[in-house]
Design a protein around this motif. Sequence first.
Motif, PDB file in Angstrom:
ATOM      1  N   GLY A 291      -9.896  -9.139   3.979  1.00 40.62           N
ATOM      2  CA  GLY A 291      -9.474  -9.852   5.188  1.00 40.62           C
ATOM      3  C   GLY A 291      -9.027  -8.907   6.288  1.00 40.62           C
ATOM      4  O   GLY A 291      -9.173  -7.676   6.201  1.00 40.62           O
ATOM      5  N   GLY A 292      -8.498  -9.488   7.351  1.00 44.50           N
ATOM      6  CA  GLY A 292      -8.087  -8.698   8.500  1.00 44.50           C
ATOM      7  C   GLY A 292      -6.938  -7.762   8.222  1.00 44.50           C
ATOM      8  O   GLY A 292      -6.844  -6.684   8.818  1.00 44.50           O
ATOM      9  N   GLY A 293      -6.029  -8.147   7.337  1.00 41.58           N
ATOM     10  CA  GLY A 293      -4.905  -7.289   6.996  1.00 41.58           C
ATOM     11  C   GLY A 293      -3.545  -7.940   7.151  1.00 41.58           C
ATOM     12  O   GLY A 293      -2.516  -7.269   7.021  1.00 41.58           O
ATOM     13  N   HIS A 294      -3.528  -9.249   7.418  1.00 41.84           N
ATOM     14  CA  HIS A 294      -2.246  -9.933   7.602  1.00 41.84           C
ATOM     15  C   HIS A 294      -1.352  -9.806   6.365  1.00 41.84           C
ATOM     16  O   HIS A 294      -0.124  -9.705   6.473  1.00 41.84           O
ATOM     17  N   LYS A 295      -1.980  -9.794   5.175  1.00 45.23           N
ATOM     18  CA  LYS A 295      -1.195  -9.728   3.937  1.00 45.23           C
ATOM     19  C   LYS A 295      -0.473  -8.388   3.786  1.00 45.23           C
ATOM     20  O   LYS A 295       0.574  -8.307   3.121  1.00 45.23           O
ATOM     21  N   ILE A 296      -1.026  -7.343   4.393  1.00 46.00           N
ATOM     22  CA  ILE A 296      -0.449  -6.008   4.224  1.00 46.00           C
ATOM     23  C   ILE A 296       0.893  -5.885   4.939  1.00 46.00           C
ATOM     24  O   ILE A 296       1.776  -5.136   4.499  1.00 46.00           O
ATOM     25  N   ILE A 297       1.063  -6.635   6.019  1.00 49.37           N
ATOM     26  CA  ILE A 297       2.258  -6.492   6.863  1.00 49.37           C
ATOM     27  C   ILE A 297       3.541  -6.640   6.057  1.00 49.37           C
ATOM     28  O   ILE A 297       4.498  -5.875   6.220  1.00 49.37           O
ATOM     29  N   GLU A 298       3.577  -7.619   5.154  1.00 48.78           N
ATOM     30  CA  GLU A 298       4.806  -7.865   4.405  1.00 48.78           C
ATOM     31  C   GLU A 298       5.110  -6.758   3.397  1.00 48.78           C
ATOM     32  O   GLU A 298       6.227  -6.694   2.869  1.00 48.78           O
ATOM     33  N   TYR A 299       4.149  -5.883   3.127  1.00 51.57           N
ATOM     34  CA  TYR A 299       4.371  -4.776   2.193  1.00 51.57           C
ATOM     35  C   TYR A 299       4.816  -3.494   2.899  1.00 51.57           C
ATOM     36  O   TYR A 299       5.099  -2.497   2.240  1.00 51.57           O
ATOM     37  N   ASN A 304       8.682  -0.473  -0.922  1.00 49.64           N
ATOM     38  CA  ASN A 304       7.445   0.016  -1.547  1.00 49.64           C
ATOM     39  C   ASN A 304       7.331   1.521  -1.352  1.00 49.64           C
ATOM     40  O   ASN A 304       7.572   2.045  -0.257  1.00 49.64           O
ATOM     41  N   GLY A 305       6.955   2.208  -2.420  1.00 52.06           N
ATOM     42  CA  GLY A 305       6.887   3.658  -2.391  1.00 52.06           C
ATOM     43  C   GLY A 305       5.739   4.188  -1.549  1.00 52.06           C
ATOM     44  O   GLY A 305       4.788   3.470  -1.205  1.00 52.06           O
ATOM     45  N   ILE A 306       5.823   5.490  -1.248  1.00 50.16           N
ATOM     46  CA  ILE A 306       4.794   6.129  -0.422  1.00 50.16           C
ATOM     47  C   ILE A 306       3.440   6.090  -1.111  1.00 50.16           C
ATOM     48  O   ILE A 306       2.404   5.869  -0.470  1.00 50.16           O
ATOM     49  N   SER A 307       3.409   6.317  -2.408  1.00 50.80           N
ATOM     50  CA  SER A 307       2.133   6.343  -3.135  1.00 50.80           C
ATOM     51  C   SER A 307       1.401   5.015  -3.023  1.00 50.80           C
ATOM     52  O   SER A 307       0.169   4.972  -2.861  1.00 50.80           O
ATOM     53  N   PHE A 308       2.142   3.902  -3.086  1.00 42.74           N
ATOM     54  CA  PHE A 308       1.524   2.590  -2.957  1.00 42.74           C
ATOM     55  C   PHE A 308       0.990   2.385  -1.547  1.00 42.74           C
ATOM     56  O   PHE A 308      -0.113   1.850  -1.360  1.00 42.74           O
ATOM     57  N   LEU A 309       1.738   2.807  -0.549  1.00 46.91           N
ATOM     58  CA  LEU A 309       1.293   2.679   0.844  1.00 46.91           C
ATOM     59  C   LEU A 309       0.062   3.540   1.106  1.00 46.91           C
ATOM     60  O   LEU A 309      -0.851   3.131   1.843  1.00 46.91           O
ATOM     61  N   GLY A 344       2.228   4.516  10.163  1.00 52.30           N
ATOM     62  CA  GLY A 344       3.599   4.538  10.670  1.00 52.30           C
ATOM     63  C   GLY A 344       4.619   4.285   9.578  1.00 52.30           C
ATOM     64  O   GLY A 344       5.708   4.883   9.562  1.00 52.30           O
ATOM     65  N   SER A 345       4.268   3.411   8.635  1.00 55.24           N
ATOM     66  CA  SER A 345       5.165   3.119   7.512  1.00 55.24           C
ATOM     67  C   SER A 345       5.344   4.349   6.621  1.00 55.24           C
ATOM     68  O   SER A 345       6.465   4.662   6.185  1.00 55.24           O
ATOM     69  N   ILE A 346       4.242   5.040   6.347  1.00 49.17           N
ATOM     70  CA  ILE A 346       4.320   6.255   5.538  1.00 49.17           C
ATOM     71  C   ILE A 346       5.144   7.324   6.267  1.00 49.17           C
ATOM     72  O   ILE A 346       5.990   7.997   5.663  1.00 49.17           O
ATOM     73  N   PHE A 347       4.906   7.461   7.554  1.00 47.16           N
ATOM     74  CA  PHE A 347       5.662   8.421   8.366  1.00 47.16           C
ATOM     75  C   PHE A 347       7.158   8.085   8.332  1.00 47.16           C
ATOM     76  O   PHE A 347       8.011   8.976   8.188  1.00 47.16           O
ATOM     77  N   GLY A 348       7.469   6.804   8.464  1.00 46.70           N
ATOM     78  CA  GLY A 348       8.865   6.381   8.415  1.00 46.70           C
ATOM     79  C   GLY A 348       9.511   6.687   7.082  1.00 46.70           C
ATOM     80  O   GLY A 348      10.682   7.115   7.029  1.00 46.70           O
ATOM     81  N   HIS A 349       8.772   6.488   5.997  1.00 47.27           N
ATOM     82  CA  HIS A 349       9.277   6.818   4.665  1.00 47.27           C
ATOM     83  C   HIS A 349       9.663   8.292   4.594  1.00 47.27           C
ATOM     84  O   HIS A 349      10.738   8.650   4.074  1.00 47.27           O
TER      85      HIS A 349
END
Length: 519
Positions: A291-299, A304-309, A344-349
């Motif tokens: 899909g477009g990626g809407h589900k990813i936003i909540e993760y 959630n750890g860096i490896s998962f992201l 950006g999430s990985i960078f923030g981590h």
Amino acid sequence: MKNNYTILVSHNNEKMFILFKSIVVGLAAGGVSVLYRITLTNAETISNFTYTFLNQNFMFLPITFLFLIGMGYFVGYLVDKNKMISGSGIPQLEGILKGYFKSRKSWMHTLISKFVGGAIAIVAGLSLGREGPSIQLGACIAEGVGNKIGKGRLEKRILMASGASAGLAAAFNAPMAGVIFALEEIFKYFSPIILLSTISAAVTADFISKKVFGMNPVFNFPVSQTVPLNGYLMLIFLGIVLGISGAIYNYTLFKTQKFYKKLTFLNIRTKIIIPFILAGFLGLVFPLATGGGHKIIEYLNLKNGISFLVLILIVKFIFSMLSFASGAPGGIFFPLLILGATIGSIFGHVMIGNGIFDESLFNNFIILAMAGYFTAIVRAPITGIVLIMEMTGSFNHLLSLTVVSITAYIVAELLNSPPVYDKLLDNLIVQEHPEDEKEHINKILVEIIVQHDSVFENSLVKDLHWPGKSLLVAIKRGEVELIPKGDTKIMVGDYLVVLTDINCESKIREKLEKLNLRP
């Protein structure tokens, strides 16, 4: 011919007529885009339900994959019949407005095929967005309206661009981004008439969208504070990362398109089956990538750890490449924003984990990375900045968004990464047969604004080498219209109105744009 000229030199009365026509376009384009957005939302819901059901009922897998193959073939059939519906539709729109793709299906055929093909692709779970198609659908319905109420080819094209801005406004609840996108990406220059038309259409479409979907922004990232000034050095580093990442995105996308072309044992109708089958497998083992990626936003959070992201980023990236490069109807807008948000999430981590920033700034990096990644790929920084501000409903990040976006832009330019839509358009043009350049009875007017340090600046009309089959017929300087003579000096900011054959328009426009660049 007379109508085209009237539009270019129009004053208040004519502008008011264009305003009302643009509102009609905004109503029509907004309605179609809202319907498409509703359809794709339901399509993604069906997709999620289907793959959840299959994970618990494996006995239905064979029939499901047969359905996916059939759906992929049908979408391939639609693309084979009308190549204008392939991909996002933005390069096709830019090409049409520049004078390419004259031999194409009707706007109604394109609208219906794009709508149906895009919906089927999302039902299957392909990693595609709704925004590019919404822009094309808006332009299609605007073309239909323009054929009824538009005066001349130029006004019809302005209305098409207005429909495109309305489509983006309705897709993202972002009217100003729709306007800026039309100016920065589609036309690549500013014109009061175009600005008036696109604003009218975009605001109208946004009103319809908000009546249906409400006033809430597309993304809801709670942000309590802005990045402190002493942290801007790290924001420049983030911009560098995004610039490199954007260049990798474009390089990989174009290489993936070449990969599909090498599959000579498959035709247009069967190549699109590949991402449909992959969607089936990912829907079972890693549904977040579909899909477009809407589900990813909540993760995208610190839980959630860096490896998962990183896993999300890699799988989503690869599947997005394979989905879009196949030629399936669908855009890259939303998926690339999700990829940027993940970066950006990985960078923030990393930053927060090493004590460089407070964890309250985590969502800031997601927002900043979306704008920077978009800028590096599309090379439209103002659109990226305005789009993210409207999508998040926060206008407190203007300075930090600008720093990250401009840095990403510079890095992508230094890496010689071509803007994605420009390169996609070039690839489409190469596939077309050369157009006949014999003298044509139909003429068209091309408008260009003189830039600083261009060949035109402070030059006399008689001293310039004008492209063949072109004639300078007017110069508009402010509210004054000049009839050009040999000793007329051209100044920065002048609107040059050039007459040419309709089947030479695209090449004349390209030559004029090259002359208008800094020598």
